[in-house]
Design an enzyme around this catalytic site. Structure first.
Site, PDB file in Angstrom:
ATOM      1  N   LYS A 189      47.398  43.921  30.772  1.00  0.00           N
ATOM      2  CA  LYS A 189      47.411  42.793  31.869  1.00  0.00           C
ATOM      3  C   LYS A 189      46.678  41.743  31.684  1.00  0.00           C
ATOM      4  O   LYS A 189      45.256  41.686  31.704  1.00  0.00           O
ATOM      5  CB  LYS A 189      47.209  43.678  33.114  1.00  0.00           C
ATOM      6  CG  LYS A 189      47.619  42.694  34.500  1.00  0.00           C
ATOM      7  CD  LYS A 189      47.032  43.167  35.711  1.00  0.00           C
ATOM      8  CE  LYS A 189      45.608  42.584  35.893  1.00  0.00           C
ATOM      9  NZ  LYS A 189      45.593  40.910  35.938  1.00  0.00           N
ATOM     10  N   VAL A 243      31.526  43.541  37.218  1.00  0.00           N
ATOM     11  CA  VAL A 243      30.969  45.009  37.439  1.00  0.00           C
ATOM     12  C   VAL A 243      31.756  45.556  38.433  1.00  0.00           C
ATOM     13  O   VAL A 243      32.048  46.951  38.338  1.00  0.00           O
ATOM     14  CB  VAL A 243      29.290  44.837  37.701  1.00  0.00           C
ATOM     15  CG1 VAL A 243      28.908  46.203  37.952  1.00  0.00           C
ATOM     16  CG2 VAL A 243      28.638  44.408  36.514  1.00  0.00           C
ATOM     17  N   GLU A 244      31.989  45.033  39.441  1.00  0.00           N
ATOM     18  CA  GLU A 244      32.720  45.469  40.804  1.00  0.00           C
ATOM     19  C   GLU A 244      34.011  46.079  40.252  1.00  0.00           C
ATOM     20  O   GLU A 244      34.458  47.285  40.679  1.00  0.00           O
ATOM     21  CB  GLU A 244      32.836  44.336  41.627  1.00  0.00           C
ATOM     22  CG  GLU A 244      33.141  44.799  43.021  1.00  0.00           C
ATOM     23  CD  GLU A 244      33.188  43.548  44.123  1.00  0.00           C
ATOM     24  OE1 GLU A 244      34.327  43.953  45.024  1.00  0.00           O
ATOM     25  OE2 GLU A 244      32.581  42.651  43.818  1.00  0.00           O
ATOM     26  N   GLU A 263      33.886  46.548  29.437  1.00  0.00           N
ATOM     27  CA  GLU A 263      32.826  45.687  29.172  1.00  0.00           C
ATOM     28  C   GLU A 263      32.551  45.004  30.178  1.00  0.00           C
ATOM     29  O   GLU A 263      33.361  43.875  30.794  1.00  0.00           O
ATOM     30  CB  GLU A 263      33.308  44.826  27.632  1.00  0.00           C
ATOM     31  CG  GLU A 263      32.345  44.280  26.959  1.00  0.00           C
ATOM     32  CD  GLU A 263      31.860  42.855  27.644  1.00  0.00           C
ATOM     33  OE1 GLU A 263      31.076  42.853  28.289  1.00  0.00           O
ATOM     34  OE2 GLU A 263      32.440  41.918  27.168  1.00  0.00           O
ATOM     35  N   CYS A 298      29.722  36.564  28.737  1.00  0.00           N
ATOM     36  CA  CYS A 298      29.022  37.676  29.130  1.00  0.00           C
ATOM     37  C   CYS A 298      27.729  37.559  28.404  1.00  0.00           C
ATOM     38  O   CYS A 298      26.731  38.347  28.951  1.00  0.00           O
ATOM     39  CB  CYS A 298      29.955  39.131  28.791  1.00  0.00           C
ATOM     40  SG  CYS A 298      31.266  38.976  29.271  1.00  0.00           S
ATOM     41  N   GLU A 400      25.032  37.247  37.626  1.00  0.00           N
ATOM     42  CA  GLU A 400      25.780  36.378  36.616  1.00  0.00           C
ATOM     43  C   GLU A 400      26.552  35.377  37.176  1.00  0.00           C
ATOM     44  O   GLU A 400      27.206  35.692  38.135  1.00  0.00           O
ATOM     45  CB  GLU A 400      26.728  37.443  35.931  1.00  0.00           C
ATOM     46  CG  GLU A 400      27.333  37.011  34.774  1.00  0.00           C
ATOM     47  CD  GLU A 400      28.270  38.076  34.146  1.00  0.00           C
ATOM     48  OE1 GLU A 400      28.990  38.887  34.905  1.00  0.00           O
ATOM     49  OE2 GLU A 400      28.296  38.051  32.727  1.00  0.00           O
TER      50      GLU A 400
HETATM   51  P1  ADP Z   1      36.698  37.953  37.814  1.00  0.00           P
HETATM   52  O1  ADP Z   1      36.059  38.215  39.086  1.00  0.00           O
HETATM   53  O2  ADP Z   1      35.864  37.148  36.782  1.00  0.00           O
HETATM   54  O3  ADP Z   1      38.185  37.231  37.897  1.00  0.00           O
HETATM   55  P2  ADP Z   1      37.747  40.643  37.570  1.00  0.00           P
HETATM   56  O4  ADP Z   1      36.789  41.709  37.105  1.00  0.00           O
HETATM   57  O5  ADP Z   1      37.930  40.789  39.006  1.00  0.00           O
HETATM   58  O6  ADP Z   1      36.936  39.330  37.071  1.00  0.00           O
HETATM   59  O7  ADP Z   1      38.921  40.323  36.968  1.00  0.00           O
HETATM   60  C1  ADP Z   1      39.171  40.803  35.663  1.00  0.00           C
HETATM   61  C2  ADP Z   1      40.638  41.357  35.408  1.00  0.00           C
HETATM   62  O8  ADP Z   1      40.658  42.668  36.035  1.00  0.00           O
HETATM   63  C3  ADP Z   1      41.690  40.486  35.806  1.00  0.00           C
HETATM   64  O9  ADP Z   1      42.892  40.651  34.859  1.00  0.00           O
HETATM   65  C4  ADP Z   1      41.985  41.015  37.094  1.00  0.00           C
HETATM   66  O10 ADP Z   1      43.179  40.681  37.407  1.00  0.00           O
HETATM   67  C5  ADP Z   1      41.790  42.408  37.038  1.00  0.00           C
HETATM   68  N1  ADP Z   1      41.690  43.373  38.416  1.00  0.00           N
HETATM   69  C6  ADP Z   1      40.897  42.860  39.226  1.00  0.00           C
HETATM   70  N2  ADP Z   1      41.117  43.886  40.096  1.00  0.00           N
HETATM   71  C7  ADP Z   1      41.588  44.820  39.732  1.00  0.00           C
HETATM   72  C8  ADP Z   1      41.830  46.386  40.235  1.00  0.00           C
HETATM   73  N3  ADP Z   1      41.444  46.641  41.346  1.00  0.00           N
HETATM   74  N4  ADP Z   1      42.386  47.026  39.266  1.00  0.00           N
HETATM   75  C9  ADP Z   1      42.651  46.622  37.989  1.00  0.00           C
HETATM   76  N5  ADP Z   1      42.535  45.428  37.503  1.00  0.00           N
HETATM   77  C10 ADP Z   1      42.050  44.559  38.176  1.00  0.00           C
END
Ligand code: ADP
Length: 498
Positions: A189, A243-244, A263, A298, A400
């Site tokens: 994805k 991280v979230e 990561e 990162c 970050e």
């Molecule tokens: P950022 O805040 O930098 O966009 P994210 O961690 O939210 O970083 O996004 C990294 C990836 O994780 C993206 O491909 C995003 O679509 C995906 N993503 C965001 N929320 C979820 C979730 N609940 N489950 C799976 N993938 C997710």
């Protein structure tokens, strides 16, 4: 022969070919509900293309394709799988200019300093893992006389690879390559912000592989990422991102009891000791902070700890170096620094810069000029900022930012520097700059980080184990061990014919 030099027009043409599609079972297909979202050029804010916003039905279809392909793919001898990947990598290499151009268009990263390098590194990473295929071996175990006990490595099944936007092509490669070589099939994805390069690269790779072995979905986190992680046939998740989101994925994976590789973020320290090679350290700070990637890394050295005796001179030299860099159109050959990825990130980065500026005693030293070109007036360009007078507890030093913002902080003793360096929730990378081996070793052994470098701060590369301590993640990437640990099961077998 490689493809022709990229232009904005050729990049747009490549992008439009990918309008509204996913890669499923070896073919480009539209999303089932035809839901789309708009993708904008971060340098001009013009519409690039509409992208598939995949949902549960698309996830089901892609996972089913991967599952169908998996049994046969696992039966292909490991070295034959590796060879296929190496051949697919060379196809990718012949399209590296197209891929670099697409990446510059959608990500806003500069073509010359970032995107071409990433496209080349991807070929290297795929070839590296392809070449390791013969190392997917087990062990014999001295169990009992007359009993043959041994282990063998088996694929885990369908792997979900969830990507971020900062180095999407490289991160796809380092996730899919070990997974595929080890006999797994993958559903990728992509990140909402950078769906195109990943899709085009996967299309090229997939043409060299059996259908269904590699699938790519575009879509957002909640609609597409969440159901992919939760899918009962997904046996492993490998994720790079915040991280979230990492925590959310880990919780879902815990319910299913499947393994994850995470990561996550970083707030990497760089420690410059009084005996360091000064010029090398200043040049190293520019690389370590990934200013050419707008700090969107990162491992960015977003906390630079400099001995008090060098502090002011270091700041001056660093700002001077940054000022020599050109901020501009990502597709322009003269550009060193492109744009921030999106409006959300643009506002976030500027918010941190404002918060720093408003802090008593803090000074924001800016380098490099914003582009003068009218066409780029609305682009997400940010001048690099070096803060002084920021305390390690300040959000600018603690959180970050993922932008071209670093702080230089003075220290007097190595102990003090190490204490500040480790006073962070993260633990991804660190660097130490000294000519003294004993000092270097004390620092190396004290730093709580997954990758510590002395007198260099290069971008991570294949064959160097990569992964964080603390909140920076779980598991390692980029090595043979990581391929075996994360993408295979070890089965124990005992044969007793007595
Ligand atoms: P950022 O805040 O930098 O966009 P994210 O961690 O939210 O970083 O996004 C990294 C990836 O994780 C993206 O491909 C995003 O679509 C995906 N993503 C965001 N929320 C979820 C979730 N609940 N489950 C799976 N993938 C997710």
């Amino acid at each position: 022969m490689t493809d022709a030099a990229v232009t904005r027009a050729s990049a747009l043409k490549s992008a439009r070919r990918l309008e509204g599609v996913n890669l499923v079972n070896g073919k480009l297909v539209g999303p089932s509900g035809k839901e789309l979202f708009e993708l904008y050029d971060p340098a001009t804010r013009e519409l690039i293309v509409r992208v598939a916003n995949s949902g549960t039905a698309d996830v089901d279809e892609a996972v089913a394709a991967a599952k169908r392909a998996q049994r046969e793919w696992a039966q292909v001898p490991a070295r034959a799988r590796g060879k296929l990947l190496v051949e697919a990598a060379s196809v990718l290499g012949r399209h590296s200019e197209e891929l670099a151009g697409l990446l510059a268009l959608e990500s806003g990263k500069a073509l010359r300093t970032e995107c071409r390098v990433e496209a080349a590194n991807v070929v290297d990473a795929l070839q590296f893992f392809g070449g390791l295929a013969g190392e997917i071996k087990g062990e014999t175990v001295p169990f009992a006389p007359g009993v043959l006990s041994y282990t063998q490595r088996e694929p885990v099944g369908v792997v979900a690879a969830i990507l971020p936007w900062n180095v999407p092509l490289m991160l796809m490669a380092i996730k899919i390559a070990p997974a595929l070589v080890a006999g797994n099939c993958v559903v990728v994805k992509s990140a909402e912000e950078t769906p195109l390069t990943v899709l085009r690269a996967a299309e090229l790779l997939s043409a060299e592989l059996p259908p269904g072995v590699l699938n790519v979905l575009s879509g957002d986190g909640p609609r597409c990422g969440a159901p992919l992680v939760a899918h009962p046939d997904v046996a492993k998740v490998t994720f790079t991102g915040s991280v979230e989101t990492g925590r959310t994925i880990y919780r879902t994976a815990a319910d299913k009891l499947i393994p994850v590789t995470l990561e996550l973020g970083g707030k990497s320290p760089m420690i410059v000791l009084p005996d360091a090679d000064f010029d090398k350290a200043v040049a190293g700070a520019v690389v370590a902070m990934r200013f050419t990637r707008q700090g969107q890394s990162c491992t960015a050295a977003s906390r630079i700890l400099v001995h008090s005796s060098l502090h002011d001179r270091f700041v001056e030299s660093l700002v001077e170096k940054i000022s020599e860099m050109t901020i501009g159109d990502p597709l322009d050959e003269a550009t060193d620094i492109g744009t921030i990825i999106s409006e959300v990130q643009f506002d976030k980065v500027r918010g941190y810069i404002e918060a720093g500026r408003e802090t008593a005693g803090a000074v924001a030293h800016e380098g490099a000029e914003l582009p003068g070109d009218e066409r780029l007036a609305e682009g997400f360009f940010v001048r690099p900022v070096v803060f002084t007078g920021i305390d390690n507890a300040h959000p600018v030093a603690r959180e970050e930012i993922f932008g071209p913002v670093t702080c230089v902080m003075p220290f007097d003793t190595l102990d003090e520097a190490l204490e500040i360096a480790n006073d962070t929730p993260f633990g991804l990378a660190a660097s130490v700059w000294t000519r003294d081996l004993k000092t270097a070793l004390v620092a190396v052994n004290s730093l709580e980080a997954g990758y510590v470098q002395v007198n260099q701060a290069l971008v991570a590369g294949v064959n160097i184990s990569y992964g964080g301590y603390k909140q920076s993640g779980l598991g390692k990437e980029l090595t043979l061990d990581s391929m075996l640990d994360h993408f295979t099961h070890s089965k124990s077998i005992s044969l007793n014919f007595q």
